[in-house]
Design a protein around this motif. Structure first.
Motif: not given
Length: 61
Positions: A15-31
């Protein structure tokens, strides 16, 4: 007397969702719980998130 328990047939990693992940980002928000499972999956694959803030919002499990 022990009772048999029913356990989900689906693994959390299914069920893991990694669609929000982009390795060039400096900060991540998950909800969501699925996104949190995605964090675990990404770490298991070698991503450290070192020096990259991970903001958790409204995760209800």
């Amino acid at each position: 007397m022990a009772f048999a328990q029913d356990y989900p047939t689906t693994s959390w990693s299914d069920l893991a969702d990694v669609s929000w992940y982009e390795n060039t980002q400096e900060e991540f928000t998950i909800s969501t719980a699925e996104q949190l499972a995605g964090v675990s999956l990404l770490v298991e694959e070698g991503n450290t998130f070192e020096d990259k803030p991970l903001l958790l919002t409204q995760i209800l499990i």
